[in-house]
Design a protein around this motif. Structure first.
Motif, PDB file in Angstrom:
ATOM      1  N   LYS A   8     -13.988  21.439  21.555  1.00  0.00           N
ATOM      2  CA  LYS A   8     -13.150  20.244  21.629  1.00  0.00           C
ATOM      3  C   LYS A   8     -12.327  20.066  20.354  1.00  0.00           C
ATOM      4  O   LYS A   8     -12.709  20.500  19.278  1.00  0.00           O
ATOM      5  N   VAL A  15     -14.048  18.473  17.429  1.00  0.00           N
ATOM      6  CA  VAL A  15     -14.958  19.356  16.694  1.00  0.00           C
ATOM      7  C   VAL A  15     -14.158  20.249  15.755  1.00  0.00           C
ATOM      8  O   VAL A  15     -14.524  20.466  14.602  1.00  0.00           O
ATOM      9  N   GLU A  33     -11.267  19.617  14.443  1.00  0.00           N
ATOM     10  CA  GLU A  33     -10.764  18.805  13.328  1.00  0.00           C
ATOM     11  C   GLU A  33     -11.851  18.558  12.293  1.00  0.00           C
ATOM     12  O   GLU A  33     -11.620  18.623  11.095  1.00  0.00           O
ATOM     13  N   PHE A  34     -13.038  18.297  12.792  1.00  0.00           N
ATOM     14  CA  PHE A  34     -14.173  18.038  11.901  1.00  0.00           C
ATOM     15  C   PHE A  34     -14.466  19.263  11.040  1.00  0.00           C
ATOM     16  O   PHE A  34     -14.682  19.169   9.843  1.00  0.00           O
ATOM     17  N   GLU A  35     -14.426  20.428  11.682  1.00  0.00           N
ATOM     18  CA  GLU A  35     -14.734  21.653  10.961  1.00  0.00           C
ATOM     19  C   GLU A  35     -13.608  22.076  10.024  1.00  0.00           C
ATOM     20  O   GLU A  35     -13.852  22.654   8.973  1.00  0.00           O
ATOM     21  N   MET A  57     -13.827  21.303   6.391  1.00  0.00           N
ATOM     22  CA  MET A  57     -14.878  21.890   5.560  1.00  0.00           C
ATOM     23  C   MET A  57     -14.738  23.396   5.396  1.00  0.00           C
ATOM     24  O   MET A  57     -15.442  24.006   4.607  1.00  0.00           O
ATOM     25  N   MET A  72     -16.478  27.241  11.928  1.00  0.00           N
ATOM     26  CA  MET A  72     -17.446  26.953  10.882  1.00  0.00           C
ATOM     27  C   MET A  72     -18.671  27.864  10.988  1.00  0.00           C
ATOM     28  O   MET A  72     -19.391  28.072  10.030  1.00  0.00           O
ATOM     29  N   ARG A  73     -18.912  28.411  12.190  1.00  0.00           N
ATOM     30  CA  ARG A  73     -20.152  29.154  12.428  1.00  0.00           C
ATOM     31  C   ARG A  73     -20.057  30.616  12.039  1.00  0.00           C
ATOM     32  O   ARG A  73     -21.011  31.352  12.157  1.00  0.00           O
ATOM     33  N   PRO A 124     -23.137  33.167   5.785  1.00  0.00           N
ATOM     34  CA  PRO A 124     -22.232  32.270   6.495  1.00  0.00           C
ATOM     35  C   PRO A 124     -20.888  32.281   5.763  1.00  0.00           C
ATOM     36  O   PRO A 124     -20.846  32.110   4.544  1.00  0.00           O
ATOM     37  N   HIS A 126     -18.431  30.274   5.534  1.00  0.00           N
ATOM     38  CA  HIS A 126     -17.917  29.078   4.865  1.00  0.00           C
ATOM     39  C   HIS A 126     -18.951  28.394   3.985  1.00  0.00           C
ATOM     40  O   HIS A 126     -18.767  27.245   3.582  1.00  0.00           O
ATOM     41  N   SER A 127     -20.040  29.095   3.715  1.00  0.00           N
ATOM     42  CA  SER A 127     -21.083  28.516   2.883  1.00  0.00           C
ATOM     43  C   SER A 127     -20.580  28.269   1.468  1.00  0.00           C
ATOM     44  O   SER A 127     -19.894  29.116   0.884  1.00  0.00           O
ATOM     45  N   PRO A 128     -20.916  27.134   0.886  1.00  0.00           N
ATOM     46  CA  PRO A 128     -20.537  26.892  -0.507  1.00  0.00           C
ATOM     47  C   PRO A 128     -21.237  27.854  -1.466  1.00  0.00           C
ATOM     48  O   PRO A 128     -20.808  28.030  -2.600  1.00  0.00           O
ATOM     49  N   ARG A 129     -22.329  28.474  -1.025  1.00  0.00           N
ATOM     50  CA  ARG A 129     -23.045  29.436  -1.843  1.00  0.00           C
ATOM     51  C   ARG A 129     -22.252  30.745  -2.004  1.00  0.00           C
ATOM     52  O   ARG A 129     -22.446  31.463  -2.971  1.00  0.00           O
ATOM     53  N   GLN A 136     -21.833  22.390  12.740  1.00  0.00           N
ATOM     54  CA  GLN A 136     -22.788  22.527  11.654  1.00  0.00           C
ATOM     55  C   GLN A 136     -22.137  22.203  10.320  1.00  0.00           C
ATOM     56  O   GLN A 136     -20.928  22.308  10.166  1.00  0.00           O
ATOM     57  N   PHE A 154     -22.978  22.200   5.811  1.00  0.00           N
ATOM     58  CA  PHE A 154     -23.834  22.723   4.749  1.00  0.00           C
ATOM     59  C   PHE A 154     -24.316  21.548   3.917  1.00  0.00           C
ATOM     60  O   PHE A 154     -23.518  20.687   3.545  1.00  0.00           O
TER      61      PHE A 154
END
Lengths: 140, 210
Positions: free
Chosen positions: A2, A5, A7-9, A12, A55-56, A75, A77-80, B14, B16
């Motif tokens: 959707k 979703v 937009e939300f991702e 980030m 994002m996944r 991942p 897009h992980s900040p790590r 998801q 983080f």
């Protein structure tokens, strides 16, 4: 998926991800937190898989150290994951390189993908076709 | 017995967390919810707010329905539910509740209609174990023994049997609010909630224990 979703991702997700795919040798800089301290560790190897979207998305890096195969899944897009660096483009014929797991040493090599002059001339207007097709590189 | 909102499930994603770990989240379109009616203990025997969600056009609203909306001076909505609360005096009819009623880190309960599974066997419905697949086994996903014989001459109540599964009201407790966005009416909860996408949900704050 959707719109909401996505937009939300979108807010980030990382924007600067280098263009890499399976077969490429990459160096991943991973942020590691040890108690109070934080340091960056590098993991270098062949990307054998990219999967998922948005994002996944994750990718798997395989390397062999001291004769032991080692794989890490990151991942995207992980900040790590601080940065990804493409060291070498590989020439492979499939997107999931699981066959590398059963190969070792010289057999597990991947040919480097080179910009072939012939392929390039197809894209460019046939202005200097004769020259480029006959002489691949001036150094030879 | 605490304040809540109505909403609609958007989907899952998801995020983080601070440690860089992946956390599954559910996105919910929560509110704006106009208050349609106040129920008071003196008059109705209990305290509650009747709230609405999801505006609908007037042409889809029939006359008796329209009557109740004009009475509370609220534009027509598709979904209406009562939320039992302790004290209704703080709220007025016509007032609009939005996602700001929830704060980040707060715990909520979410009620919805679970996904329908149709007529399901005992393996899926009651998590009974299955029989062998091969080696001459002719017993695969059956419900098992029904019980004794002449004594007790009946099947005990509560015996796990096949039947209709899902499509029932169901509540997930203790979900943490990850984020709220007033502009988009977005509520982000850690974990999953019952129901399919676009299904209506009732989101309530956790009742205070003790």
């Amino acid at each position: 998926m959707k719109k909401q979703v996505r937009e939300f991702e979108a807010g980030m997700m990382k924007t600067e991800i280098p263009d890499f795919k399976s077969g490429d040798t990459i160096r991943v800089s991973v942020r590691i937190v040890e108690g109070e301290k934080e340091r960056v560790q590098h993991f270098e190897g062949v990307c054998i898989r990219r999967r998922g979207g948005g994002m996944r998305e994750t990718f798997t890096v395989r390397r062999e150290s001291y004769g032991v195969g080692m794989e890490r899944i990151f991942p995207m897009h992980s900040p790590r994951v601080e940065s990804i660096e493409v060291l070498r483009k590989g020439k492979v014929r499939r997107s999931k390189l699981y066959y590398l797991r059963s190969l070792r040493g010289k057999r597990a090599r991947i040919a480097e993908l080179k910009e072939t002059p012939g392929a390039k001339s197809l894209k460019q207007p046939p202005e200097s076709t004769d020259e480029t097709s006959q002489e691949p590189s001036p150094g030879e | 017995m605490s304040l809540g909102l109505l909403g609609k499930k958007i989907g899952m994603s998801q995020i983080f967390d601070e440690d860089g770990r992946v956390v599954p989240v559910t996105l919910i379109e929560a509110g704006p919810c106009p208050i349609l009616q106040k129920k008071e203990k003196s008059k109705d025997g209990y305290d509650a707010l009747q709230i609405g969600f999801d505006p609908k056009p007037k042409r889809l609203t029939n006359k008796p329905e329209m009557g109740r909306f004009t009475k509370s001076n609220v534009s027509p909505v598709r979904y209406m539910r009562e939320i039992r609360i302790q004290d209704v005096s703080k709220y007025e009819v016509g007032q609009v509740l939005d996602v700001e009623v929830f704060k980040k880190g707060e715990k909520v309960d979410v009620t919805g209609i679970s996904k329908g599974r149709g007529f399901a066997g005992t393996v899926k419905r009651h998590h009974t174990s299955r029989g062998p697949e091969s080696h001459g086994s002719m017993y695969h996903r059956g419900p098992g023994s029904m019980g004794g014989s002449a004594d007790p001459s009946r099947v005990f109540k509560g015996k796990a049997l096949p039947g209709h599964m899902g499509n029932a009201r169901c509540t997930t407790l203790n979900l943490q609010v990850g984020k709220t966005d007033k502009e988009k009416n977005l509520l982000v909860l850690r974990g999953s909630v019952p129901g399919h996408m676009n299904s209506y949900l009732i989101i309530r704050k956790r009742p205070k224990v003790g």
